[in-house]
Design an enzyme around this catalytic site. Sequence first.
Site, PDB file in Angstrom:
ATOM      1  N   HIS A  24       0.832  -1.190   0.000  1.00 32.63           N
ATOM      2  CA  HIS A  24       0.000   0.000   0.000  1.00 32.63           C
ATOM      3  C   HIS A  24       0.876   1.253   0.000  1.00 32.63           C
ATOM      4  CE1 HIS A  24      -3.829  -2.154   1.705  1.00 32.63           C
ATOM      5  NE2 HIS A  24      -3.366  -2.704   0.603  1.00 32.63           N
ATOM      6  N   GLU A  78       1.416   3.613   2.177  1.00 31.38           N
ATOM      7  CA  GLU A  78       2.239   3.846   3.363  1.00 31.38           C
ATOM      8  C   GLU A  78       3.479   2.959   3.354  1.00 31.38           C
ATOM      9  OE1 GLU A  78      -2.157   4.054   4.744  1.00 31.38           O
ATOM     10  OE2 GLU A  78      -0.976   3.119   3.151  1.00 31.38           O
ATOM     11  N   CYS A 118      -5.207   1.250   6.658  1.00 30.67           N
ATOM     12  CA  CYS A 118      -5.991   0.054   6.963  1.00 30.67           C
ATOM     13  C   CYS A 118      -5.541  -0.556   8.288  1.00 30.67           C
ATOM     14  CB  CYS A 118      -5.890  -0.964   5.833  1.00 30.67           C
ATOM     15  SG  CYS A 118      -4.221  -1.550   5.500  1.00 30.67           S
ATOM     16  N   CYS A 169      -1.551  -1.380   7.438  1.00 26.86           N
ATOM     17  CA  CYS A 169      -0.640  -0.242   7.366  1.00 26.86           C
ATOM     18  C   CYS A 169      -0.552   0.507   8.691  1.00 26.86           C
ATOM     19  CB  CYS A 169      -1.075   0.710   6.260  1.00 26.86           C
ATOM     20  SG  CYS A 169      -0.909   0.010   4.611  1.00 26.86           S
ATOM     21  N   ALA A 211     -22.519   7.122 -27.083  1.00 23.89           N
ATOM     22  CA  ALA A 211     -22.179   8.103 -28.116  1.00 23.89           C
ATOM     23  C   ALA A 211     -23.426   8.338 -28.937  1.00 23.89           C
ATOM     24  CB  ALA A 211     -21.040   7.594 -28.996  1.00 23.89           C
ATOM     25  N   ASP A 233     -25.579  -6.395 -31.780  1.00 29.17           N
ATOM     26  CA  ASP A 233     -24.298  -5.719 -32.033  1.00 29.17           C
ATOM     27  C   ASP A 233     -23.087  -6.622 -31.842  1.00 29.17           C
ATOM     28  OD1 ASP A 233     -25.920  -3.580 -32.404  1.00 29.17           O
ATOM     29  OD2 ASP A 233     -25.210  -2.419 -30.692  1.00 29.17           O
ATOM     30  N   LEU A 288     -16.537  -5.540 -26.045  1.00 31.82           N
ATOM     31  CA  LEU A 288     -16.551  -4.965 -24.693  1.00 31.82           C
ATOM     32  C   LEU A 288     -15.228  -5.152 -23.957  1.00 31.82           C
ATOM     33  CD1 LEU A 288     -20.131  -6.119 -23.612  1.00 31.82           C
ATOM     34  CD2 LEU A 288     -19.462  -3.898 -24.543  1.00 31.82           C
ATOM     35  N   ARG A 296      -8.933  -3.521 -25.712  1.00 32.38           N
ATOM     36  CA  ARG A 296      -7.808  -3.878 -26.587  1.00 32.38           C
ATOM     37  C   ARG A 296      -7.083  -2.660 -27.175  1.00 32.38           C
ATOM     38  NH1 ARG A 296     -12.577  -4.483 -28.960  1.00 32.38           N
ATOM     39  NH2 ARG A 296     -12.944  -3.613 -31.043  1.00 32.38           N
ATOM     40  N   SER A 354     -33.515   2.576 -18.063  1.00 34.11           N
ATOM     41  CA  SER A 354     -34.054   1.945 -16.853  1.00 34.11           C
ATOM     42  C   SER A 354     -33.201   2.281 -15.638  1.00 34.11           C
ATOM     43  CB  SER A 354     -34.169   0.430 -17.044  1.00 34.11           C
ATOM     44  OG  SER A 354     -32.905  -0.186 -17.149  1.00 34.11           O
TER      45      SER A 354
END
Length: 316
Positions: free
Chosen positions: A53, A55, A81, A90, A162, A211, A215, A218, A262
């Site tokens: 982390h 710290e 933490c 930490c 878009a 479509d 997703l 790349r 929705s």
Amino acid sequence: MNTINTAYIERALELARMGEIGSHPNPMVGAVITDSDGRIIGEGYHHTCGQGHAEVNAVADADRHGADLTDATIYVTLEPCAHWGKTPPCARLLIDRRIPRCVIGTTDPFAKVSGRGIAMLREAGIEVTVLDGDIARRCRELNRRFLTAHTLKRPYVALKWAMTADGFVDRLRRPDEQPLAISSAAGRIAVHRYRSTFDAIAVGSTTLLTDRPRLDARLWPGGRAPRRIEFTRGDLTAQLGALYADGITSLLVEGGPTLQQSFIDSGLVDEMRIETSPLTIGSGIAAPRPELSGFVSAPAGSGNIKIMLKPEPYRL
């Protein structure tokens, strides 16, 4: 809080942002250590989930320079933490290294931390200052996804689409026709980077069938592909709760407009990323119709991209 504290937290915020992709799904955290004269003797941020982390890395940086920590102050953007996860707590490290002062940008809502790190430090005699005001708000905003998820017990939800200048996301077309290309080349690269910052990405079943989107991320070197989720009709709140229970803390909803609408109608949207093309097509599939009165604009880095944020959704 004096101005010198602000300067060190500002630097810690800069460091924290460097872990935007690698630290995920952990929060982005930066840390700066100063000596009694206010000189920076160590810096660090959380690079990669499962590794040291902020710290830990700041202390290691100070050690590399042979710095004395017995009269030091550590500035950290998020409460240290107090629990064992993939790495040791930490707060215990700061106690063991006898760092006498700790300045914290904001507390951590995660149940295993939430105030326990601060309590552990104070019980050990460390002087702890928890910041407030605008700098604290900025520390919270840095991790708005993390804070929202662990406060509301559901993933942080972002919508992305878009659309043409006249408000359509696609033309009316046959199933065997390709979707209308609306985003610019630069916009597509930016989208892949954006995707790589989310745990999961959701599409409706109709969009998935018509479509066949990949997703993935790349087009962004080093980007990680989010987990793909097919959303179906039903109780969105319950579905989001199930995703959170499965470890999903951020969700990008890419389409189609019916699914996105929705989420809007259910009041479950924390962020919207809208790219508007100069193209007009006259008719087609209408873009979602968000109610923007509860959102504020955020810098997007491009004139045709608007990012709208719900102010501090993690503040109940």
